[in-house]
Motif scaffolding. Structure first.
Motif, PDB file in Angstrom:
ATOM      1  N   THR A  84      13.197   8.275  -4.944  1.00  0.00           N
ATOM      2  CA  THR A  84      13.962   9.343  -4.304  1.00  0.00           C
ATOM      3  C   THR A  84      13.315  10.695  -4.551  1.00  0.00           C
ATOM      4  N   ALA A  85      12.841  10.942  -5.780  1.00  0.00           N
ATOM      5  CA  ALA A  85      12.180  12.204  -6.097  1.00  0.00           C
ATOM      6  C   ALA A  85      10.936  12.406  -5.236  1.00  0.00           C
ATOM      7  N   THR A  86      10.151  11.345  -5.052  1.00  0.00           N
ATOM      8  CA  THR A  86       8.956  11.432  -4.206  1.00  0.00           C
ATOM      9  C   THR A  86       9.336  11.644  -2.748  1.00  0.00           C
ATOM     10  N   ALA A  87      10.378  10.960  -2.300  1.00  0.00           N
ATOM     11  CA  ALA A  87      10.802  11.054  -0.899  1.00  0.00           C
ATOM     12  C   ALA A  87      11.230  12.463  -0.524  1.00  0.00           C
ATOM     13  N   ILE A  88      11.837  13.202  -1.455  1.00  0.00           N
ATOM     14  CA  ILE A  88      12.378  14.525  -1.087  1.00  0.00           C
ATOM     15  C   ILE A  88      11.435  15.675  -1.419  1.00  0.00           C
ATOM     16  N   THR A  89      10.353  15.390  -2.167  1.00  0.00           N
ATOM     17  CA  THR A  89       9.387  16.448  -2.487  1.00  0.00           C
ATOM     18  C   THR A  89       8.019  16.185  -1.864  1.00  0.00           C
ATOM     19  N   GLY A  90       7.721  14.914  -1.602  1.00  0.00           N
ATOM     20  CA  GLY A  90       6.405  14.551  -1.100  1.00  0.00           C
ATOM     21  C   GLY A  90       5.379  14.368  -2.190  1.00  0.00           C
ATOM     22  N   GLU A  91       5.736  14.714  -3.428  1.00  0.00           N
ATOM     23  CA  GLU A  91       4.819  14.593  -4.554  1.00  0.00           C
ATOM     24  C   GLU A  91       5.300  13.486  -5.488  1.00  0.00           C
ATOM     25  N   PHE A  92       4.360  12.582  -5.864  1.00  0.00           N
ATOM     26  CA  PHE A  92       4.678  11.618  -6.912  1.00  0.00           C
ATOM     27  C   PHE A  92       4.392  12.259  -8.263  1.00  0.00           C
ATOM     28  N   ARG A  93       5.433  12.446  -9.026  1.00  0.00           N
ATOM     29  CA  ARG A  93       5.304  12.968 -10.381  1.00  0.00           C
ATOM     30  C   ARG A  93       5.836  11.890 -11.323  1.00  0.00           C
ATOM     31  N   GLN A  94       4.935  11.276 -12.058  1.00  0.00           N
ATOM     32  CA  GLN A  94       5.329  10.145 -12.886  1.00  0.00           C
ATOM     33  C   GLN A  94       6.417  10.555 -13.883  1.00  0.00           C
ATOM     34  N   PRO A  95       7.535   9.828 -13.905  1.00  0.00           N
ATOM     35  CA  PRO A  95       8.607  10.162 -14.854  1.00  0.00           C
ATOM     36  C   PRO A  95       8.121  10.066 -16.301  1.00  0.00           C
ATOM     37  N   TYR A  96       8.662  10.937 -17.161  1.00  0.00           N
ATOM     38  CA  TYR A  96       8.283  10.880 -18.575  1.00  0.00           C
ATOM     39  C   TYR A  96       9.409  11.426 -19.447  1.00  0.00           C
ATOM     40  N   GLN A 149       0.824  -1.205   0.000  1.00  0.00           N
ATOM     41  CA  GLN A 149       0.000   0.000   0.000  1.00  0.00           C
ATOM     42  C   GLN A 149       0.859   1.256   0.000  1.00  0.00           C
ATOM     43  N   GLU A 150       1.927   1.252   0.775  1.00  0.00           N
ATOM     44  CA  GLU A 150       2.828   2.407   0.804  1.00  0.00           C
ATOM     45  C   GLU A 150       3.423   2.658  -0.575  1.00  0.00           C
ATOM     46  N   ALA A 151       3.888   1.587  -1.203  1.00  0.00           N
ATOM     47  CA  ALA A 151       4.528   1.713  -2.521  1.00  0.00           C
ATOM     48  C   ALA A 151       3.546   2.216  -3.572  1.00  0.00           C
ATOM     49  N   GLN A 152       2.331   1.688  -3.557  1.00  0.00           N
ATOM     50  CA  GLN A 152       1.342   2.054  -4.575  1.00  0.00           C
ATOM     51  C   GLN A 152       0.726   3.424  -4.308  1.00  0.00           C
ATOM     52  N   GLU A 153       0.236   3.631  -3.086  1.00  0.00           N
ATOM     53  CA  GLU A 153      -0.543   4.825  -2.786  1.00  0.00           C
ATOM     54  C   GLU A 153       0.320   6.069  -2.590  1.00  0.00           C
ATOM     55  N   ARG A 154       1.521   5.897  -2.068  1.00  0.00           N
ATOM     56  CA  ARG A 154       2.385   7.045  -1.795  1.00  0.00           C
ATOM     57  C   ARG A 154       3.415   7.295  -2.905  1.00  0.00           C
ATOM     58  N   PHE A 155       3.988   6.186  -3.449  1.00  0.00           N
ATOM     59  CA  PHE A 155       5.085   6.318  -4.414  1.00  0.00           C
ATOM     60  C   PHE A 155       4.675   5.998  -5.857  1.00  0.00           C
ATOM     61  N   GLY A 156       3.415   5.623  -6.074  1.00  0.00           N
ATOM     62  CA  GLY A 156       2.929   5.398  -7.434  1.00  0.00           C
ATOM     63  C   GLY A 156       3.483   4.171  -8.121  1.00  0.00           C
ATOM     64  N   LEU A 157       3.973   3.213  -7.354  1.00  0.00           N
ATOM     65  CA  LEU A 157       4.612   2.027  -7.924  1.00  0.00           C
ATOM     66  C   LEU A 157       3.638   0.861  -8.066  1.00  0.00           C
ATOM     67  N   GLY A 158       3.992  -0.061  -8.956  1.00  0.00           N
ATOM     68  CA  GLY A 158       3.367  -1.372  -8.977  1.00  0.00           C
ATOM     69  C   GLY A 158       1.942  -1.447  -9.468  1.00  0.00           C
ATOM     70  N   GLN A 159       1.474  -0.465 -10.240  1.00  0.00           N
ATOM     71  CA  GLN A 159       0.097  -0.517 -10.728  1.00  0.00           C
ATOM     72  C   GLN A 159       0.027  -0.606 -12.251  1.00  0.00           C
ATOM     73  N   ALA A 172       0.316   8.561 -14.531  1.00  0.00           N
ATOM     74  CA  ALA A 172      -0.130   7.883 -13.318  1.00  0.00           C
ATOM     75  C   ALA A 172      -0.122   8.864 -12.154  1.00  0.00           C
ATOM     76  N   THR A 173      -0.965   8.606 -11.174  1.00  0.00           N
ATOM     77  CA  THR A 173      -1.045   9.496 -10.020  1.00  0.00           C
ATOM     78  C   THR A 173      -0.949   8.698  -8.721  1.00  0.00           C
ATOM     79  N   ALA A 174      -0.556   9.374  -7.663  1.00  0.00           N
ATOM     80  CA  ALA A 174      -0.524   8.812  -6.306  1.00  0.00           C
ATOM     81  C   ALA A 174      -0.616   9.985  -5.344  1.00  0.00           C
ATOM     82  N   LYS A 175      -1.009   9.707  -4.101  1.00  0.00           N
ATOM     83  CA  LYS A 175      -1.258  10.811  -3.171  1.00  0.00           C
ATOM     84  C   LYS A 175       0.011  11.379  -2.547  1.00  0.00           C
ATOM     85  N   GLY A 176       1.145  10.706  -2.717  1.00  0.00           N
ATOM     86  CA  GLY A 176       2.384  11.253  -2.180  1.00  0.00           C
ATOM     87  C   GLY A 176       2.506  11.086  -0.674  1.00  0.00           C
ATOM     88  N   LEU A 177       3.431  11.838  -0.097  1.00  0.00           N
ATOM     89  CA  LEU A 177       3.783  11.677   1.315  1.00  0.00           C
ATOM     90  C   LEU A 177       3.449  12.910   2.141  1.00  0.00           C
TER      91      LEU A 177
END
Length: 541
Positions: A426-438, A373-383, A450-455
């Motif tokens: 790392t980008a999400t960890a230091i900004t709190g925002e998940f911004r999908q790489p492109y 849940q942490e990986a998906q909802e906060r970091f936008g991973l695994g979906q 993709a979106t996620a709620k961040g930290l």
């Protein structure tokens, strides 16, 4: 060819037996070179002699020059496969006028230069390239044979590839970086597969027209054709990418220092990919598509889970014992790490203590799915929903019970990542925002990121400070010591079945750039992946 070699075909008939593509593969050609005929002497053994190497390559080259694919293939240890590719060389690739010049043999290896012409619908262009072959002895026949590899025909060919000359399926593109610099595969070799994929996806969307090309066609997998020679120029369309020419150049140079390495850099404030580079024998874009355990770099996500669920905090307890047992499996730290039963999470994080994290994964309210849940909802991973512009893997953190629940927490078990994923973490960890790489603008083809709620910002402050401590006082201090400015990092080493040395992982940030690298069998995180990331961070500003 002027080397005075004549090849006799007795009765116009020969038989071929194929054993496979390895050293032990062989052909028995009863009518060629007297091998396998009645009354033949006992098969030879041992490495081919210098005379045998010369004779075999002479005969192979002579037949190849004449366009006699069947005869040329009979001098290899995989006649069926060799014959198919050599036939396509003339028929589908339209390559004629072949002249082959051998170089000086090195043991049983022979480098050579090919000069030829490619002709298609009235247009002819010269083709020149270098390749090499190795002569081995057939295990059963005893004949000296060319050890068949597709790269013998052209160095860019791999198993399942062939050569074709035809009008390209999509127009060429001129990929340009964020600063307007042209990004060619000649200047940035790692970008070859990336540019080929971008061309396949966007060539028809950016105003180009197709030309005629000699190209490598991949018949295995879904990789696009890789152009080798342009016969008729089309009109390239200009495709703007997010890449930075200076960061890409640093990434290319950095991965060359270590074999089987990959690195990605992103801009945390936007999600733009600044660089992607690979140094791999197989040409695979492991930076975007790799699926391997990330080792202790995963502890960024695990630490976030612990903080977000109230289990502990940066300055809260995270004891680091010598061992930790979870559901019958015992976990260890590196042998040089001293236990610290009064350690805080910050201390356990910066020293990368495995047991400290494992001791906390069964604390309430954590469950088997908390890390997922942490990986998906906060970091936008695994979906499986990232839209980077090319093929990419979004990471995987499956919900796991048993020993894998603990192993996942330290980046082993069932967790799979690549450098793109970890740079984004790392980008999400230091900004709190998940911004999908492109890599290319989303509006080019109406992709939806993709979106996620961040930290929470409280978690961000703690993660960022723990990464700073790791870069200045912890396991990343060595590689990061030459950098200034606001910086942080996390090291990792991942054990892989069948490998004697662990994979080296490293992720870090400096200002508004985050990067992650992985080197197969590179050892500890700071040994190989660390220096790669540091070089990229330095170039980023």
């Amino acid at each position: 060819m002027g080397r005075g070699v004549k090849v006799a075909v007795i009765g116009g008939v020969f038989a071929v037996m194929v054993g496979g593509a390895g050293y032990g593969a062989y052909n028995v050609v009863s009518a060629l070179d007297g091998d396998g005929g009645s009354g033949s002497s006992e098969a030879k053994s041992g490495p081919p002699s210098g005379d045998e190497v010369e004779e075999t390559t002479e005969k192979f080259f002579t037949a190849w020059e004449k366009g006699d694919a069947t005869t040329a293939a009979s001098y290899t240890n995989n006649a069926s496969v060799a014959g198919t590719l050599l036939t396509a060389y003339a028929d589908e690739a339209h390559i004629t006028g072949v002249e082959i010049t051998p170089g000086t043999p090195i043991a049983t290896g022979v480098p050579f230069t090919v000069k030829a012409k490619v002709s298609y619908e009235g247009t002819t262009k010269p083709l020149t390239y270098k390749s090499k072959l190795t002569v081995v002895r057939g295990e059963t026949s005893g004949r000296a044979l060319v050890d068949w590899e597709p790269s013998v025909v052209h160095p860019d060919l791999k198993d399942g590839d062939t050569l074709v000359t035809e009008e390209s399926a999509t127009p060429q593109i001129q990929a340009v970086g964020r600063d307007g610099a042209v990004l060619s595969k000649e200047k940035y070799p790692s970008l070859g597969p990336v540019i080929a994929t971008l061309r396949e996806r966007y060539g028809s969307k950016v105003g180009g027209t197709p030309g005629v090309e000699l190209a490598v066609r991949h018949t295995v997998g879904d990789a696009p054709d890789a152009p080798l020679l342009t016969l008729t120029e089309g009109k390239p369309g200009k495709l703007k990418t997010t890449l930075s020419a200076s960061v890409q150049a640093a990434a290319e140079k950095a991965v060359k220092r270590y074999g089987e390495s990959s690195v990605v850099a992103v801009k945390p404030s936007t999600g733009e990919v600044l660089a992607v580079a690979n140094n791999r024998k197989d040409g695979f874009n492991a930076a975007f598509q790799g699926r391997v355990a990330p080792g202790s770099t995963m502890k960024i996500i695990t630490a976030a889970m612990l903080i977000d669920n109230g289990v502990t905090s940066m300055n809260g307890p995270a004891p680091c014992p010598e061992t930790a047992t979870w559901q019958s499996q015992t976990f260890h730290n590196i042998t040089t790490m001293k236990p610290n039963l009064s350690a805080t999470l910050a201390n356990t994080f910066m020293r990368s203590c495995n047991t400290g994290f494992i001791k906390l994964v069964d604390e309430k309210p954590l469950t088997d799915s908390s890390l997922t849940q942490e990986a998906q909802e906060r970091f936008g991973l695994g979906q499986d929903n990232w839209q980077t512009g090319i093929v990419s893997f979004d990471g995987s953190v499956p919900a796991s019970g048993g020993p894998d629940r603990a192993a996942n927490a330290i980046g082993q078990g069932q967790v799979q990542m690549n450098p793109l994923n970890m740079a984004s973490v790392t980008a999400t960890a230091i900004t709190g925002e998940f911004r999908q790489p492109y890599l290319v603008p989303f509006d080019l083809d109406d992709r939806k990121p993709a979106t996620a709620k961040g930290l929470p910002q409280g978690t961000v402050g703690q993660l960022k400070q723990m990464m700073r401590l790791t870069a200045t006082q912890g396991t990343a201090a060595g590689p990061m010591s030459g950098l200034g400015g606001d910086m942080g990092a996390k090291t990792g080493s991942a054990e892989v079945d069948g490998q004697t040395t662990s994979n080296s992982w490293f992720t870090g940030f400096r200002g508004d750039i985050a990067a992650a690298a992985m080197t197969e069998e590179g050892g500890h995180g700071g040994d190989a992946a660390g220096p790669i990331v540091v070089d990229v961070l330095r170039a980023g500003g």
